[in-house]
Design an enzyme around this catalytic site. Sequence first.
Site, PDB file in Angstrom:
ATOM      1  N   HIS A   1      78.982  17.772  47.687  1.00  0.00           N
ATOM      2  CA  HIS A   1      79.831  18.564  48.577  1.00  0.00           C
ATOM      3  C   HIS A   1      79.160  18.600  49.947  1.00  0.00           C
ATOM      4  O   HIS A   1      78.047  19.122  50.102  1.00  0.00           O
ATOM      5  CB  HIS A   1      80.018  19.983  48.054  1.00  0.00           C
ATOM      6  CG  HIS A   1      80.872  20.843  48.940  1.00  0.00           C
ATOM      7  ND1 HIS A   1      82.255  20.849  48.857  1.00  0.00           N
ATOM      8  CD2 HIS A   1      80.546  21.705  49.940  1.00  0.00           C
ATOM      9  CE1 HIS A   1      82.735  21.673  49.772  1.00  0.00           C
ATOM     10  NE2 HIS A   1      81.726  22.206  50.438  1.00  0.00           N
ATOM     11  N   CYS A   2      79.831  18.054  50.947  1.00  0.00           N
ATOM     12  CA  CYS A   2      79.274  17.993  52.303  1.00  0.00           C
ATOM     13  C   CYS A   2      79.662  19.254  53.066  1.00  0.00           C
ATOM     14  O   CYS A   2      80.845  19.480  53.350  1.00  0.00           O
ATOM     15  CB  CYS A   2      79.789  16.748  53.026  1.00  0.00           C
ATOM     16  SG  CYS A   2      79.122  16.556  54.697  1.00  0.00           S
ATOM     17  N   LYS A   3      78.679  20.056  53.400  1.00  0.00           N
ATOM     18  CA  LYS A   3      78.946  21.299  54.122  1.00  0.00           C
ATOM     19  C   LYS A   3      79.308  21.053  55.582  1.00  0.00           C
ATOM     20  O   LYS A   3      79.923  21.900  56.220  1.00  0.00           O
ATOM     21  CB  LYS A   3      77.723  22.213  54.036  1.00  0.00           C
ATOM     22  CG  LYS A   3      77.391  22.659  52.621  1.00  0.00           C
ATOM     23  CD  LYS A   3      76.185  23.573  52.600  1.00  0.00           C
ATOM     24  CE  LYS A   3      75.867  24.025  51.184  1.00  0.00           C
ATOM     25  NZ  LYS A   3      74.668  24.921  51.150  1.00  0.00           N
TER      26      LYS A   3
END
Length: 308
Positions: A125-127
């Site tokens: 999950h890329c913040k």
Amino acid sequence: MKQNNYIRHGCTQIPTLYQSLTYLLYLPNMINCFLLISLLDESAAHFILLGILTLLSLFSCIKTTLSCPTDDFLIQQIQHRRIGKPFNYESYKLDSYCDICDAYVKENTKHCKHCNRCCQEFDHHCKWVNNCIGNKNYKIFIMMITTTMLQLFYTAIVYIRIIRLYNTEHEKLLIDNEIQKFHFYDENDLDIKYTLSIIMLVDSSIFSILLLQLFIFHIYLIIKGITTYEFIVKSDIKKIKPQNNVLNVKPEVLLNGVTQKSSNSQMENKNTIFELNCSEQQLAQEPQESQEKQNNQTNVVFNNQVLA
């Protein structure tokens, strides 16, 4: 799971701090660099090269943010439920099941707690874009970090050039054309340009180095044929010390026990038989205790569907 939960991307969720920092640090840097390029002699070439890198970076960033990497079979099952049609998961050989989404999914699909949906072949999950990265948007994600890294390296070169001219050939930075007069109203604001160049150089250098590390890391993962999630899980498994299944009993104790048991097998002395029974009970309790310790160690369960 709500029926519209699977239609999610980086702009349908609450912006994170990292996503806000992306826009606050990226956009001012690019705007400032385009303005300062007009101070250089070869400004036309710089405008073309930086413009191409900026377009590619913005396109890939927007595409990654707006992409929906939800598992295809999850979408099909939700659509089947809406029309009341049964879904034959056995024909697709789906062995994994997500309790949260209440659907059968692919083996490498994971449920992301940030997006609250199952991401197909989940990587991470890329913040920074506030979205999951899976096989549906992994290529455009690699394009995003590559073009943005090159863009920031290029802006760093431009800022270094301006800083060097300010210290060595100050007169070249004076306003002498219509393009510069459009952006800068006073010749005496060179100190402001110099200060902005230093600040943006630090900004470009830090983020370009971070993106370079991320780029090298993903090249390593591609060569190994694993995802970021698998890399992290394998690292966590290595931290757990394997338990020895063999009973921690000295050899001489076992030999003495066998010798004593064989020599006293025909004895009719009740006290001796009682002592043997006690020894056997003690040896029988040891594997139970060892098994309980092993069960306690294996209580650290890596759920195949829900990320911790």
